[in-house]
Scaffold this motif. Structure first.
Motif, PDB file in Angstrom:
ATOM      1  N   HIS A  65       0.828  -1.211   0.000  1.00 41.21           N
ATOM      2  CA  HIS A  65       0.000   0.000   0.000  1.00 41.21           C
ATOM      3  C   HIS A  65       0.862   1.261   0.000  1.00 41.21           C
ATOM      4  CE1 HIS A  65      -3.057   2.931   1.133  1.00 41.21           C
ATOM      5  NE2 HIS A  65      -2.293   3.291   2.160  1.00 41.21           N
ATOM      6  N   VAL A  66       1.864   1.328   0.888  1.00 41.70           N
ATOM      7  CA  VAL A  66       2.646   2.567   0.977  1.00 41.70           C
ATOM      8  C   VAL A  66       3.498   2.764  -0.272  1.00 41.70           C
ATOM      9  CG1 VAL A  66       2.644   2.552   3.506  1.00 41.70           C
ATOM     10  CG2 VAL A  66       4.556   1.512   2.289  1.00 41.70           C
ATOM     11  N   GLU A  68       2.762   1.612  -3.341  1.00 38.72           N
ATOM     12  CA  GLU A  68       1.825   1.990  -4.399  1.00 38.72           C
ATOM     13  C   GLU A  68       1.338   3.417  -4.229  1.00 38.72           C
ATOM     14  OE1 GLU A  68      -1.123  -1.058  -4.141  1.00 38.72           O
ATOM     15  OE2 GLU A  68       0.069  -2.521  -5.277  1.00 38.72           O
ATOM     16  N   SER A  69       1.421   3.933  -2.989  1.00 37.24           N
ATOM     17  CA  SER A  69       1.052   5.330  -2.726  1.00 37.24           C
ATOM     18  C   SER A  69       2.161   6.305  -3.106  1.00 37.24           C
ATOM     19  CB  SER A  69       0.700   5.505  -1.240  1.00 37.24           C
ATOM     20  OG  SER A  69      -0.404   4.709  -0.883  1.00 37.24           O
ATOM     21  N   HIS A 187       4.240   7.863   5.951  1.00 37.36           N
ATOM     22  CA  HIS A 187       3.296   6.901   6.506  1.00 37.36           C
ATOM     23  C   HIS A 187       3.798   6.311   7.823  1.00 37.36           C
ATOM     24  CE1 HIS A 187       1.555   7.151   2.514  1.00 37.36           C
ATOM     25  NE2 HIS A 187       0.562   6.364   2.874  1.00 37.36           N
ATOM     26  N   ALA A 233      -5.769   5.250   7.023  1.00 38.31           N
ATOM     27  CA  ALA A 233      -6.285   4.639   5.804  1.00 38.31           C
ATOM     28  C   ALA A 233      -7.426   3.694   6.154  1.00 38.31           C
ATOM     29  CB  ALA A 233      -5.175   3.882   5.077  1.00 38.31           C
ATOM     30  N   ARG A 265      -1.336   8.205   7.091  1.00 40.53           N
ATOM     31  CA  ARG A 265      -0.581   9.078   6.189  1.00 40.53           C
ATOM     32  C   ARG A 265      -0.494  10.464   6.820  1.00 40.53           C
ATOM     33  NH1 ARG A 265      -1.604  12.874   2.227  1.00 40.53           N
ATOM     34  NH2 ARG A 265      -0.161  12.890   0.445  1.00 40.53           N
TER      35      ARG A 265
END
Length: 267
Positions: A65-66, A68-69, A187, A233, A265
């Motif tokens: 997730h992080v 891809e962020s 994050h 999130a 975040r």
């Protein structure tokens, strides 16, 4: 691990929380004292092994997730002994240029980590204590650009740090300092144990008091406080198997999760 071959300065007769966790994950880097203490915990909390594996699965989803962020710097604090699905392996599947820094205070953990992980590209191992955030940050500045977003991972770590800590910074002070140095878009990823079975918890606390670190269990609200200044999130602070998992819980519907996880975040 052979107790007779323990590294200098390491007492194999004192249970070590990192090696106990390694045992929960079916690892081999543990001594007899670690296994004995872990088995005592498993008798009190039979779902501990599955909870540890669920925690590890959450790590994989959170790292994806992080990255891809857009985050390309990850600091895995209290990283523990290397096992399958390490942070850098997951991150590099998404973006090979992601810099991953593993940090642990245990010299045995760091030695193992350097032997197994140290030769990887964009991978660094540092020995430092999160309870001394200024020294930690000084070491990290050699590898991390704090003007750009960074993800701090603290999985199963903060419940070993009290609010008021005679040995250094308290748990909330640590997170506050990490937040202060982080750029917007950074994050915070954490997992934290709770008082899952009040009838058995006192015995478990005594076992960990005899290990290298004692437990400081916190409530849902107390764990949520760590995310002050962060946007949680979806789905928020939840049990590990409920954080964006498509797999059924390892211990089934009647299982007893022993902690919460979350990803925030920085605003």
């Amino acid at each position: 691990m052979d107790d007779q071959a323990s590294p200098a300065g390491v007492d194999p007769n004192v249970p070590n929380v990192a090696r106990m966790y390694d045992y929960y994950l079916d690892g081999k880097d543990n001594f007899a004292a670690d296994r004995a203490a872990a088995e005592q915990i498993l008798k009190l909390f039979p779902d501990t092994r599955d909870s540890a594996k669920e925690n590890r699965a959450f790590l994989a989803r959170a790292v994806r997730h992080v990255v891809e962020s857009g985050v390309r710097q990850i600091v895995d604090l209290g990283s523990g002994l290397p096992t399958r699905g390490n942070t850098h392996e997951i991150a590099h599947e998404v973006a090979p240029d992601t810099r991953v820094v593993y940090v642990d205070y245990d010299p045995v953990v760091c030695a193992h980590s350097r032997a197994i992980l140290g030769k990887g590209e964009n991978v660094t191992v540092e020995q430092a204590d999160v309870r001394d955030p200024e020294t930690l940050l000084a070491q990290l500045r050699e590898h991390v650009d704090f003007d750009r977003p960074v993800a701090f991972l603290l999985l199963a770590i903060l419940h070993f740090v009290p609010d008021e800590n005679p040995d250094g910074a308290g748990a909330y002070q640590i997170i506050q300092r990490l937040r202060e140095v982080s750029a917007p878009g950074s994050h915070l990823v954490l997992s934290h144990a709770i008082d899952a079975r009040p009838d058995s918890t006192p015995e478990a606390l005594e076992i960990y008091k005899r290990a290298t670190e004692a437990l400081s269990l916190r409530t849902h609200d107390e764990i949520t406080r760590f995310f002050d200044g962060y946007e949680l999130a979806e789905p928020g602070l939840v049990f590990p198997q409920d954080w964006r998992s498509t797999e059924p819980p390892l211990f089934g519907e009647r299982g007893a999760p022993i902690g919460y996880v979350g990803v925030g975040r920085k605003l």
